[in-house]
Design a protein around this motif. Structure first.
Motif, mmCIF file in Angstrom:
data_model
loop_
_atom_site.group_PDB
_atom_site.id
_atom_site.type_symbol
_atom_site.label_atom_id
_atom_site.label_comp_id
_atom_site.label_asym_id
_atom_site.label_seq_id
_atom_site.Cartn_x
_atom_site.Cartn_y
_atom_site.Cartn_z
ATOM 1 N N ILE A 199 0.833 -1.203 0.000
ATOM 2 C CA ILE A 199 0.000 0.000 0.000
ATOM 3 C C ILE A 199 0.868 1.254 0.000
ATOM 4 O O ILE A 199 0.695 2.150 -0.828
ATOM 5 N N ALA A 200 1.812 1.312 0.914
ATOM 6 C CA ALA A 200 2.625 2.525 1.075
ATOM 7 C C ALA A 200 3.443 2.832 -0.180
ATOM 8 O O ALA A 200 3.438 3.972 -0.674
ATOM 9 N N LEU A 201 4.127 1.833 -0.709
ATOM 10 C CA LEU A 201 4.946 2.058 -1.899
ATOM 11 C C LEU A 201 4.073 2.286 -3.128
ATOM 12 O O LEU A 201 4.416 3.076 -4.015
ATOM 13 N N ASP A 244 -7.278 -2.108 -1.344
ATOM 14 C CA ASP A 244 -6.661 -2.931 -0.305
ATOM 15 C C ASP A 244 -7.325 -4.302 -0.414
ATOM 16 O O ASP A 244 -8.446 -4.504 0.058
ATOM 17 N N ALA A 245 -6.623 -5.215 -1.072
ATOM 18 C CA ALA A 245 -7.171 -6.553 -1.330
ATOM 19 C C ALA A 245 -6.449 -7.616 -0.510
ATOM 20 O O ALA A 245 -6.369 -8.777 -0.909
ATOM 21 N N ALA A 246 -5.943 -7.226 0.648
ATOM 22 C CA ALA A 246 -5.150 -8.136 1.485
ATOM 23 C C ALA A 246 -5.931 -9.377 1.903
ATOM 24 O O ALA A 246 -5.335 -10.419 2.201
ATOM 25 N N LYS A 270 -6.475 1.908 -9.930
ATOM 26 C CA LYS A 270 -5.165 2.266 -10.479
ATOM 27 C C LYS A 270 -4.115 1.251 -10.052
ATOM 28 O O LYS A 270 -3.194 0.921 -10.800
ATOM 29 N N ALA A 271 -4.264 0.762 -8.830
ATOM 30 C CA ALA A 271 -3.339 -0.231 -8.290
ATOM 31 C C ALA A 271 -4.021 -0.927 -7.117
ATOM 32 O O ALA A 271 -5.070 -0.479 -6.640
ATOM 33 N N ALA A 272 -3.411 -2.019 -6.656
ATOM 34 C CA ALA A 272 -3.982 -2.789 -5.554
ATOM 35 C C ALA A 272 -2.877 -3.442 -4.748
ATOM 36 O O ALA A 272 -1.803 -3.754 -5.279
ATOM 37 N N ALA A 273 -3.162 -3.668 -3.472
ATOM 38 C CA ALA A 273 -2.196 -4.285 -2.571
ATOM 39 C C ALA A 273 -2.736 -5.607 -2.043
ATOM 40 O O ALA A 273 -3.904 -5.704 -1.661
ATOM 41 N N PHE A 274 -1.861 -6.613 -2.011
ATOM 42 C CA PHE A 274 -2.192 -7.925 -1.459
ATOM 43 C C PHE A 274 -1.178 -8.291 -0.386
ATOM 44 O O PHE A 274 -0.018 -7.871 -0.438
ATOM 45 N N SER A 275 -1.634 -9.089 0.564
ATOM 46 C CA SER A 275 -0.766 -9.638 1.605
ATOM 47 C C SER A 275 -0.714 -11.152 1.443
ATOM 48 O O SER A 275 -1.710 -11.784 1.087
ATOM 49 N N PHE A 276 0.459 -11.731 1.737
ATOM 50 C CA PHE A 276 0.605 -13.187 1.728
ATOM 51 C C PHE A 276 0.973 -13.701 3.116
ATOM 52 O O PHE A 276 1.668 -14.709 3.253
ATOM 53 N N TYR A 277 0.497 -12.998 4.134
ATOM 54 C CA TYR A 277 0.636 -13.478 5.514
ATOM 55 C C TYR A 277 0.145 -14.931 5.555
ATOM 56 O O TYR A 277 -0.791 -15.294 4.845
ATOM 57 N N PRO A 278 0.758 -15.796 6.354
ATOM 58 C CA PRO A 278 0.484 -17.235 6.268
ATOM 59 C C PRO A 278 -0.980 -17.649 6.329
ATOM 60 O O PRO A 278 -1.374 -18.641 5.699
ATOM 61 N N LEU A 291 -0.289 -4.901 -7.430
ATOM 62 C CA LEU A 291 -0.783 -5.203 -8.770
ATOM 63 C C LEU A 291 -1.239 -3.916 -9.446
ATOM 64 O O LEU A 291 -1.825 -3.037 -8.810
ATOM 65 N N THR A 292 -0.994 -3.810 -10.739
ATOM 66 C CA THR A 292 -1.418 -2.643 -11.503
ATOM 67 C C THR A 292 -1.394 -2.964 -12.992
ATOM 68 O O THR A 292 -0.651 -3.853 -13.429
ATOM 69 N N ALA A 293 -2.174 -2.229 -13.757
ATOM 70 C CA ALA A 293 -2.107 -2.308 -15.213
ATOM 71 C C ALA A 293 -1.232 -1.206 -15.789
ATOM 72 O O ALA A 293 -1.065 -1.116 -17.010
ATOM 73 N N ASP A 294 -0.673 -0.382 -14.915
ATOM 74 C CA ASP A 294 0.122 0.775 -15.320
ATOM 75 C C ASP A 294 1.613 0.432 -15.241
ATOM 76 O O ASP A 294 2.159 0.224 -14.152
ATOM 77 N N ALA A 295 2.272 0.406 -16.395
ATOM 78 C CA ALA A 295 3.691 0.016 -16.441
ATOM 79 C C ALA A 295 4.577 0.963 -15.643
ATOM 80 O O ALA A 295 5.558 0.526 -15.015
ATOM 81 N N GLU A 296 4.251 2.255 -15.632
ATOM 82 C CA GLU A 296 5.089 3.223 -14.908
ATOM 83 C C GLU A 296 4.990 3.024 -13.403
ATOM 84 O O GLU A 296 5.989 3.136 -12.687
#
Length: 375
Positions: A66-68, A159-161, A178-186, A200-205
């Protein structure tokens, strides 16, 4: 106290593919590419494709995703970001890391998802983004989100964690904004054997910028074009996640079946005051958590129900007992008790019951019976 039914049990997922997991670990040991190795890029590509979008960038955690990701969307000091008060604090912390101002809003009491009408009232000229949290495994309505973003000219950052491969209205989680964040916590629907996350994003930049930011702002070795950080998905974790990904759709389907069985066994209690969080997504809900609401009219309090379940060896959880605006760390934001009544009421009503692939009918019946209500 002996645990008969844990809140989460990963054995059902791990035991059948144990040899694959061991081989994946062995391959990483043999290759020796422990940092940003081939398994990372392979998994980034696979998870992005499975989620219906173009680019994946593996990072150290969902919080960093999310932050980055927000930073890559050029969100920072002077900007406002709308998010729900009833999310895990990581969502809020990630916004604060960018220097942007978090603007909290209430939720829909039926679904626990962000109230977009409340969000509309919170929009100001400084509002640059909205973070819909796809809570418990259910997506916020994509059509309503897209309308909101168009009307108010803001970025959707998902936020799709808790929503790996969740679907709604023809969209998959991670492919709406524009973008999305996922977590892979166990314990996530798709979990690593440690921490991990992905943007995840569809934006290459945006993807390219997060790749730099996760690796000290480096565009090539020892060339740092911006101040970044160290937030890389380990090759070992990526290799493990790559082995588990092909099974995710079936595991999600199993969760949905388990949720329906809970619904059936609890249905007669609706008139007394126990209701599951409403599913408005049909089979697109991936039930990271199965959450019920216990109203004041019910003969037992939440604490009494939890005590009975604990005595029977059944673990439960509360997601989340204190809304973000009432957390001690964030009092400086200026919110008060009573600002978000739906979030506050839910926080004292909700109870998360055991939910994981492999939970069987007998165990579900035990959970319901141990609540002191019969079937």
């Amino acid at each position: 106290m002996t645990v008969k039914i844990p809140f989460v049990d990963l054995k059902f997922q791990h035991q059948p593919i144990q040899s694959q997991l061991h081989q994946a670990i062995e391959n990483v040991l043999t290759n020796g590419d422990f940092i940003l190795g081939q398994a990372v890029s392979d998994f980034e590509t696979a998870f992005a494709k499975a989620s219906g979008t173009e680019y994946g960038v593996g990072v150290a955690s969902g919080t960093d995703a999310i932050a980055l990701g927000l930073e890559a969307c050029n969100i920072g000091t002077g900007d406002e970001v709308i998010l729900p008060a009833n999310t895990f604090v990581a969502t809020l912390i990630a916004v604060l890391k960018t220097g942007a101002k978090p603007v909290l809003v209430d939720c829909d009491p039926k679904t626990a998802l962000i109230d977009l009408e409340a969000a509309a009232k919170a929009v100001t000229p400084q509002t640059k983004a909205i973070i819909p949290v796809h809570l418990y495994g259910q997506m916020v309505s994509p059509s309503q989100l897209l309308d909101f973003a168009h009307t108010h000219q803001v970025i959707i950052f998902e936020d799709a964690a808790q929503a790996h491969l969740a679907e709604r209205e023809g969209y998959k989680a991670g492919a709406v904004g524009k973008a999305a964040a996922f977590s892979f916590y166990p314990s996530k629907n798709l979990g690593a054997l440690g921490d991990g996350g992905m943007l995840l994003t569809a934006d290459a930049e945006i993807a390219a910028k997060v790749r730099r930011l996760r690796n000290y702002g480096s565009s090539q070795k020892y060339v740092h074009v911006e101040p970044g950080t160290n937030s890389r998905l380990d090759t070992l974790q990526a290799a493990i996640l790559q082995q588990k990904l092909p099974y995710l759709a079936q595991w999600n389907s199993d969760r949905f079946t388990i949720a329906n069985e809970y619904n059936t066994k609890l249905a007669h209690l609706a008139s007394l005051g126990i209701l599951p969080i409403e599913n408005q997504s049909s089979t697109g809900h991936v039930y990271h958590l199965y959450v019920i609401k216990i109203s004041e009219s019910y003969p037992l309090t939440r604490e009494q129900i939890q005590t009975q379940l604990t005595a029977a060896g059944i673990q439960t959880g509360i997601h989340y007992p204190i809304p973000c605006h009432l957390q001690p760390a964030f009092t400086y934001l200026g919110y008060q008790k009573g600002d978000f009544p739906h979030s506050e009421k839910l926080s004292v009503q909700i109870l998360s019951l055991p939910m994981y692939p492999g939970l069987n009918s007998h165990q579900i019946a035990e959970v319901v019976s141990a609540m002191g209500i019969g079937e």
